[in-house]
Design an enzyme around this catalytic site. Structure first.
Site, mmCIF file in Angstrom:
data_model
loop_
_atom_site.group_PDB
_atom_site.id
_atom_site.type_symbol
_atom_site.label_atom_id
_atom_site.label_comp_id
_atom_site.label_asym_id
_atom_site.label_seq_id
_atom_site.Cartn_x
_atom_site.Cartn_y
_atom_site.Cartn_z
ATOM 1 N N CYS A 184 23.411 -43.308 22.506
ATOM 2 C CA CYS A 184 23.953 -44.500 21.698
ATOM 3 C C CYS A 184 25.218 -45.014 22.387
ATOM 4 C CB CYS A 184 24.198 -43.937 20.307
ATOM 5 S SG CYS A 184 24.310 -45.488 19.184
ATOM 6 N N HIS A 239 19.125 -41.507 18.949
ATOM 7 C CA HIS A 239 19.609 -40.377 18.671
ATOM 8 C C HIS A 239 18.678 -39.269 18.791
ATOM 9 C CE1 HIS A 239 23.776 -41.820 17.432
ATOM 10 N NE2 HIS A 239 23.133 -42.761 17.304
ATOM 11 N N GLU A 277 19.333 -35.940 19.522
ATOM 12 C CA GLU A 277 19.713 -34.923 18.936
ATOM 13 C C GLU A 277 19.438 -34.631 17.773
ATOM 14 O OE1 GLU A 277 22.956 -37.863 17.841
ATOM 15 O OE2 GLU A 277 21.567 -37.688 19.263
#
Length: 241
Positions: A111, A212, A214
């Site tokens: 990002c 994202h 993660e």
């Protein structure tokens, strides 16, 4: 293997356990690094002159998401829709990217990190996609990061396609995006409206993604492979050096 993760700073109201400008790192990055038996090394926001010693400690670097980058770093007039920024944080992460490139250590930008890579290499940004590149694609989802917002088309011959295939769904929490692409970077994934969703360097050591992963890797094996491929590149580069 040691994986550096750049910290952000708390720009919000202080709480009992989070002081103003305290260095913070999303636990999700620490979890994915340790789950795969790598050692996370958190880089605090420090003056750029100290960055070479930090980067020397690790085998690869992750630049996470966060607030906007100050427009002065890509020679643009500030937009009134730009979110709060912190110039010392920008200077620090730009220096980390440049030092990792200089020392040929793999970089994964997520990002904001994806955008930092582009700016570090001379690219620039749309400061507000809804205003400058309006579309019906939901780039600023309001739900949790574990849910998908839109699809992404990936170049078949890219490193990213080895993990994700030629198309995948992603989450999305950004209002800025890549405009002019930085030196030695290639666009390897786009959203349905053409917004750049991933970049890579010619040598394969740099990957930037606008979403994202993660938040997705625990339930999505392809997003997990994005990280494991990154760790494998770090190991290969470490052995090569």
């Amino acid at each position: 293997m040691k994986i550096g993760i750049t910290a952000n700073v708390n720009l919000g109201e202080p709480t009992k356990f989070c002081l103003p400008y305290a260095n913070v790192t999303p636990s999700s990055f620490i979890e994915v690094v340790t789950q795969h038996n790598q050692i996370p090394v958190i880089f605090p926001v420090v003056p750029p002159k100290l960055v070479p010693e930090l980067v020397a400690m690790v085998d690869a670097v992750i630049i996470p998401g966060g607030q906007d980058i100050a427009s002065c770093f890509f020679e643009d007039v500030a937009d009134d829709k730009a979110d709060e920024y912190f110039i010392p944080h920008d200077e620090f992460e730009l220096a980390v990217v440049k030092e990792a490139i200089r020392t040929k250590k793999p970089i994964l930008g997520v990002c904001r990190g994806h955008q930092v890579i582009n700016v570090a290499l001379g690219g620039d940004l749309y400061q507000d996609l809804p205003e400058q590149l309006p579309s019906e694609v939901n780039h600023e989802q309001r739900n949790t990061g574990e849910l998908f917002a839109h699809s992404v088309k990936i170049n078949a011959d890219s490193e990213l396609a080895k993990a994700l295939g030629e198309q995948t769904k992603v989450n999305s929490r950004h209002h800025q995006g890549l405009r002019k692409i930085g030196d030695d970077l290639h666009v390897v994934a786009t959203a349905p409206d053409g917004v750049v969703e991933a970049i890579e360097s010619e040598d394969g050591l740099i990957t930037g993604v606008q979403w994202h992963p993660e938040d997705l890797w625990k339930d999505d094996a392809k997003q997990e492979k994005l990280f494991t491929d990154f760790f494998n590149r770090a190991k290969k580069q470490h052995n090569h050096n």
